[in-house]
Design an enzyme around this catalytic site. Structure first.
Site, PDB file in Angstrom:
ATOM      1  N   TRP A  96      78.983 -35.652   7.141  1.00 33.92           N
ATOM      2  CA  TRP A  96      78.077 -36.845   7.432  1.00 33.92           C
ATOM      3  C   TRP A  96      78.623 -37.083   8.844  1.00 33.92           C
ATOM      4  O   TRP A  96      77.574 -37.703   9.645  1.00 33.92           O
ATOM      5  CB  TRP A  96      78.828 -37.886   6.593  1.00 33.92           C
ATOM      6  CG  TRP A  96      78.135 -39.196   6.815  1.00 33.92           C
ATOM      7  CD1 TRP A  96      78.893 -40.413   7.330  1.00 33.92           C
ATOM      8  CD2 TRP A  96      76.779 -39.755   6.788  1.00 33.92           C
ATOM      9  NE1 TRP A  96      78.141 -41.281   7.510  1.00 33.92           N
ATOM     10  CE2 TRP A  96      76.787 -41.029   7.333  1.00 33.92           C
ATOM     11  CE3 TRP A  96      75.685 -38.660   6.412  1.00 33.92           C
ATOM     12  CZ2 TRP A  96      75.538 -41.694   7.071  1.00 33.92           C
ATOM     13  CZ3 TRP A  96      74.446 -39.697   6.420  1.00 33.92           C
ATOM     14  CH2 TRP A  96      74.550 -41.172   6.725  1.00 33.92           C
ATOM     15  N   TYR A 121      81.394 -46.994  12.030  1.00 35.40           N
ATOM     16  CA  TYR A 121      80.758 -46.949  10.786  1.00 35.40           C
ATOM     17  C   TYR A 121      81.652 -47.247   9.497  1.00 35.40           C
ATOM     18  O   TYR A 121      81.325 -47.762   8.681  1.00 35.40           O
ATOM     19  CB  TYR A 121      80.292 -45.307  10.455  1.00 35.40           C
ATOM     20  CG  TYR A 121      79.499 -44.993   9.286  1.00 35.40           C
ATOM     21  CD1 TYR A 121      78.197 -45.682   9.177  1.00 35.40           C
ATOM     22  CD2 TYR A 121      80.058 -44.525   8.361  1.00 35.40           C
ATOM     23  CE1 TYR A 121      77.693 -45.532   7.649  1.00 35.40           C
ATOM     24  CE2 TYR A 121      79.754 -43.936   7.193  1.00 35.40           C
ATOM     25  CZ  TYR A 121      78.171 -44.707   6.810  1.00 35.40           C
ATOM     26  OH  TYR A 121      77.805 -44.309   5.681  1.00 35.40           O
ATOM     27  N   GLU A 138      71.003 -39.228   4.598  1.00 37.43           N
ATOM     28  CA  GLU A 138      71.567 -38.750   3.811  1.00 37.43           C
ATOM     29  C   GLU A 138      71.250 -37.449   3.137  1.00 37.43           C
ATOM     30  O   GLU A 138      71.995 -36.304   2.881  1.00 37.43           O
ATOM     31  CB  GLU A 138      71.851 -39.523   2.236  1.00 37.43           C
ATOM     32  CG  GLU A 138      72.702 -40.765   2.383  1.00 37.43           C
ATOM     33  CD  GLU A 138      74.442 -40.562   2.570  1.00 37.43           C
ATOM     34  OE1 GLU A 138      74.786 -39.415   2.363  1.00 37.43           O
ATOM     35  OE2 GLU A 138      74.984 -41.569   2.633  1.00 37.43           O
TER      36      GLU A 138
END
Length: 227
Positions: free
Chosen positions: A53, A23, A45
């Site tokens: 995250w 990512y 989000e």
């Protein structure tokens, strides 16, 4: 910082998590103009409030399956029964308010598409299509502006820190010049307290006196104004 493979990465990239590294290397900060991907990232989000995250990213495939691969029209059509099924899905983050917000935010997302032609045109319009270069921040005047407008339109869980992280993720804000910047989890500390307030409110709502409920409700509304 420079890693053993010779690549420079942010300190937050967990070397033990291959998905997280991919990512960081391949997705984070790459400009996104596709509405489908923009919608997926906005939903994800919003779900990381109070969490990291990395936690959300580890569940990304589960989220895709649970939310019909982020088909906007299908998500907009979710009813209470469908949302209750999502709350029973152990593969995702089963927070009632976040699930409800994902559905209501989807409807706002669609209305923005109808108004601007695409959500991409809307979000990139704040910078006139240009990438903003900066570092060392967790919010900015830009994220304040976008957050305020999304809230005005009816979205939830789109506070300035979440939106700043979102703008980083989709490449509107480029932080590549400084590799010590925090990931989308910059808002964890603030939103952890928000989640505590939600829990307390649920408990007080069942047992507290009306006057106490009213005071706490005002406090909760005040805290929500920051997110």
């Amino acid at each position: 910082m420079e890693w053993v493979d010779g690549k420079t990465r942010c300190q937050w990239a967990n070397p033990k998590n291959e998905r997280y590294i991919r990512y960081h290397d391949e997705e984070w900060g790459v400009p996104v103009y596709d509405d489908h991907k923009l919608f997926e990232m906005l939903v994800l989000e919003s779900f990381q409030a109070g969490l990291s995250w990395e936690c959300v990213l580890n569940k990304q495939e589960n989220f895709r399956e649970a939310f019909d691969y982020f088909d906007l029209e299908k998500v907009c059509a979710y009813d209470e029964e469908h949302m209750e099924r999502l709350r029973e899905n152990p593969g995702i983050i089963r927070n009632k308010r976040k699930i409800q917000s994902a559905v209501s935010n989807a409807k706002v997302f669609r209305s923005i598409q109808q108004e601007f032609g695409s959500f991409s045109d809307y979000i990139w319009g704040f910078t006139e299509g240009k990438v903003v270069y900066e570092k060392g921040k967790s919010q900015s005047e830009l994220s304040d502006e976008v957050s305020k407008d999304l809230k005005r339109r009816g979205m939830n869980f789109v506070g300035t820190t979440i939106i700043y992280a979102y703008l980083q993720a989709i490449g509107v804000i480029d932080l590549s010049a400084g590799h010590n910047i925090p990931p989308p989890a910059v808002c964890v500390f603030e939103e952890f307290h928000l989640m505590i307030l939600f829990t307390l409110y649920d408990r007080l709502n069942k047992s507290a006196m009306p006057a106490v409920k009213l005071i706490f409700k005002k406090l909760l509304r005040f805290m929500l104004s920051f997110f």
